[in-house]
Design a protein around this motif. Structure first.
Motif, mmCIF file in Angstrom:
data_model
loop_
_atom_site.group_PDB
_atom_site.id
_atom_site.type_symbol
_atom_site.label_atom_id
_atom_site.label_comp_id
_atom_site.label_asym_id
_atom_site.label_seq_id
_atom_site.Cartn_x
_atom_site.Cartn_y
_atom_site.Cartn_z
ATOM 1 N N PRO A 162 50.105 30.073 74.712
ATOM 2 C CA PRO A 162 51.303 29.508 75.329
ATOM 3 C C PRO A 162 52.005 30.443 76.303
ATOM 4 O O PRO A 162 52.526 29.997 77.330
ATOM 5 C CB PRO A 162 52.201 29.184 74.125
ATOM 6 C CG PRO A 162 51.241 28.882 73.016
ATOM 7 C CD PRO A 162 50.102 29.850 73.234
ATOM 8 N N LYS A 165 50.207 30.298 79.453
ATOM 9 C CA LYS A 165 50.499 29.069 80.173
ATOM 10 C C LYS A 165 51.860 29.145 80.868
ATOM 11 O O LYS A 165 52.063 28.533 81.914
ATOM 12 C CB LYS A 165 50.441 27.880 79.218
ATOM 13 C CG LYS A 165 49.028 27.591 78.718
ATOM 14 C CD LYS A 165 48.966 26.333 77.887
ATOM 15 C CE LYS A 165 47.530 26.046 77.442
ATOM 16 N NZ LYS A 165 47.418 24.803 76.653
ATOM 17 N N ASP A 169 52.523 28.277 84.826
ATOM 18 C CA ASP A 169 53.338 27.069 84.984
ATOM 19 C C ASP A 169 54.810 27.478 85.045
ATOM 20 O O ASP A 169 55.512 27.500 84.019
ATOM 21 C CB ASP A 169 53.091 26.115 83.814
ATOM 22 C CG ASP A 169 53.769 24.761 84.002
ATOM 23 O OD1 ASP A 169 54.632 24.648 84.899
ATOM 24 O OD2 ASP A 169 53.444 23.824 83.240
ATOM 25 N N LEU A 172 57.318 25.132 83.306
ATOM 26 C CA LEU A 172 57.341 25.267 81.852
ATOM 27 C C LEU A 172 58.144 26.495 81.446
ATOM 28 O O LEU A 172 58.983 26.425 80.535
ATOM 29 C CB LEU A 172 55.911 25.366 81.318
ATOM 30 C CG LEU A 172 55.762 25.717 79.832
ATOM 31 C CD1 LEU A 172 56.300 24.587 78.961
ATOM 32 C CD2 LEU A 172 54.303 26.006 79.487
ATOM 33 N N THR A 247 54.984 22.700 72.875
ATOM 34 C CA THR A 247 54.940 22.340 74.298
ATOM 35 C C THR A 247 53.688 22.826 75.001
ATOM 36 O O THR A 247 53.200 22.167 75.932
ATOM 37 C CB THR A 247 56.162 22.927 75.037
ATOM 38 O OG1 THR A 247 56.152 24.360 74.901
ATOM 39 C CG2 THR A 247 57.454 22.379 74.468
ATOM 40 N N ALA A 248 53.138 23.978 74.589
ATOM 41 C CA ALA A 248 52.104 24.623 75.405
ATOM 42 C C ALA A 248 50.768 24.798 74.716
ATOM 43 O O ALA A 248 49.775 25.095 75.385
ATOM 44 C CB ALA A 248 52.617 25.986 75.897
#
Length: 581
Positions: A162, A165, A169, A172, A247-248
């Motif tokens: 995460p 990520k 992102d 995010l 979320t990730a």
């Protein structure tokens, strides 16, 4: 909806089977030691390929799938190695992937081939897939989820972690930082320049000076000076860990055990809202919680897919019941209930509904006082909650009784004044109104035949006398109270609220009233026989909070003036009421 694995049905040791939706948020609640945490561990440990009647203590989960093998491979496209038929799925679990495959399949490939994935999706390796795409976050794994991630090559490596990520992102990263700032007043920042590992920092994000960018050594030094998230308290780390994984992380089913741990109530409620809001579409979230605040946060987000399961234990069996979605909405749409503690009753073995907060404090204090100091008997796990008036009792009682919470209600004697909400309360607690209506009509008629203590002319005279005493610009509260007392004496039902069953004419009608109250009590509807709460101790003046403050200063355990009230509270829990849907 993309191809996905999901928990299709839960079968509990008590025999209940509860179907689940692929996109659902499942919340498991119940009293302590009901098996909530064990249920999550068992769901993670089961392969899902074959059901075993003896392989679980609390729950068995049947795993379903949506989509074809081609659609499943399309979902795994980010993990496909270029120009090959292999997928780098070990990144989903780190080094543990090889251990899983070795244990279950007998070989340890570096990567998973497309043919193997097709066969697994077809059922031959479904157990392994569930272990790859199901995740359980307990207290420890939520903390370690915020540990620094490995630095990776943006051009060739797959960002599986995460934190990685968040690097690729920016939207995010900014969203998670904004949530963290709202919860703790600090930003959440990824440090990409800390060497071979990328930690998370918290604090105020440094500003870029002229000529400086995010990889400048000067900016890196400013980042390095910020506190590390991994060095912060468990509350911050647990909150961030939950958000990162939901979320990730590319998981089809995420299970979280007590996400509210280490958090203050407002933060727990906010986290509940975020979990419901941020759960990606097509994924399943299963939460075991003891927190009404977290549950309120989930309800704040109003997810249509929310499913609440209440788990209880009876001997070695765990029983489960679901709260109807329409009743959830009904409860949550009531402003008084939305901001009360009514939902906390889901986490107790039994609940007593009262008309007002003062009633709750009075009866709860007496229950504690009636417990012998010398006994080793277990303290009853009971919650007293206010409904904001007797008219709300049927709705709440019906919702709570429908999921097996032993529910009682304490109401003033004047509930007998009209058919509603008495009828609805009887039916909500599982009774048949036809069994009560004839006797109720008799008692009501008998009370209303009583001549009011004062005639109209006398009432007018008494009120005028009080008004003549007023000479100030602001109306005195003591005069207002005296006027209310006059009006109370002018109505047979106001008098009945003061006298209770003694307002019913003596003789056969009194016997009818007493059997009516006894049968209502057996059902779980406890009508205060002496009238109202204040009638238990008439030697104390005042009403409401003023009266309660004086009474709570008394010796609740031994004062003889409270003996009647103590017996009434003890009777609340014997016999057990019927809690029916």
């Amino acid at each position: 909806m993309p191809a996905s694995l999901f928990l299709e049905q839960l079968t509990f040791s008590g025999g209940e089977r509860i179907p689940l939706e692929p996109d659902s948020i499942v919340v498991i609640v119940g009293p302590n030691n009901a098996g909530k945490s064990v249920a999550l561990r068992e769901l993670l440990g089961q392969s899902g390929a074959h059901r075993s009647e003896t392989s679980y203590q609390v729950v068995h989960g049947d795993v379903g799938r949506i989509g074809t093998a081609d659609e499943f491979l399309e979902r795994l496209a980010p993990y496909r190695l270029p120009e090959s038929g292999y997928y780098q799925l070990q990144s989903l679990q780190g080094t543990s992937y090889s251990k899983i495959v070795n244990r279950l399949m007998g070989f340890t490939p570096e990567n998973a081939h497309e043919d193997w994935l097709r066969n697994a999706w077809g059922g031959k390796g479904l157990g392994i897939l569930t272990r790859l795409f199901f995740d359980l976050m307990d207290h420890s794994t939520r903390i370690t989820a915020t540990d620094p991630a490995d630095v990776f090559n943006l051009t060739s490596d797959i960002p599986y972690h995460p934190i990685q990520k968040m690097c690729v992102d920016p939207a995010l990263a900014e969203r998670l930082s904004r949530y963290f700032r709202r919860a703790f007043g600090q930003a959440l920042i990824v440090n990409r320049t800390a060497g071979t590992r990328m930690p998370l920092h918290c604090g105020t994000a440094p500003l870029l000076d002229p000529g400086e960018d995010r990889v400048s050594p000067s900016y890196a030094r400013k980042l390095q000076a910020l506190p590390l998230l991994q060095a912060q308290g468990d509350g911050m780390r647990s909150f961030a860990g939950c958000l990162l994984e939901v979320t990730a992380a590319d998981k089809h089913v995420v299970m979280i055990d007590e996400p509210e741990a280490f958090l203050h109530p407002p933060q727990a409620r906010f986290l509940g809202t975020l979990l419901a809001k941020e759960k990606p579409a097509g994924r399943q979230l299963v939460i075991a919680t003891h927190s009404g605040d977290l549950l309120r946060g989930l309800l704040d987000a109003s997810p249509a897919s929310l499913q609440i399961i209440r788990l209880t234990r009876e001997g070695n069996l765990n029983h489960a019941r679901t709260l109807d979605k329409d009743r959830i909405r009904t409860l949550w749409n009531e402003p008084i209930l939305r901001f009360s503690n009514t939902l906390d009753s889901l986490f107790h073995e039994q609940v007593v509904l009262c008309e007002a907060d003062g009633d709750c404090r009075f009866y709860a204090s007496l229950l504690e006082a009636t417990r012998s100091e010398d006994t080793d008997a277990r303290m009853p796990d009971v919650m007293f909650t206010s409904t904001g008036g007797k008219h709300k009792i049927p709705t709440i009682a019906k919702a709570l009784a429908s999921i097996g919470i032993p529910t009682r209600a304490v109401v003033d004697f004047d509930i007998l004044n009209s058919e509603s909400p008495l009828k609805e309360a009887v039916e909500a607690l599982g009774g048949n109104w036809d069994d009560f209506q004839p006797r109720w009509k008799q008692v009501k008629a008998g009370i209303e035949q009583r001549k009011p203590e004062l005639e109209t002319a006398h009432v007018q005279k008494e009120i005028q006398k009080l008004l003549n005493q007023v000479t100030t610009a602001t109306f005195p509260m003591d005069v207002a109270t005296s006027i209310r007392d006059v009006l109370r004496r002018a109505s047979p039902w106001d008098e009945a609220k003061l006298l209770g069953v003694n307002a019913v004419p003596k003789g056969e009608l009194r016997q009818v009233a007493e059997t009516l109250l006894a049968d209502l009590k057996h059902l779980g509807l406890f009508v205060v026989e002496c009238g109202e709460m204040e009638s238990f101790v008439p030697t104390v003046g005042g009403h409401g909070n003023a009266w309660l403050a004086e009474v709570l200063r008394m010796n609740l355990r031994q004062d003889p003036h409270l003996e009647h009230a103590r017996r009434f509270v003890q009777g609340l829990f014997s016999p057990q009421p019927n809690a029916k849907a």
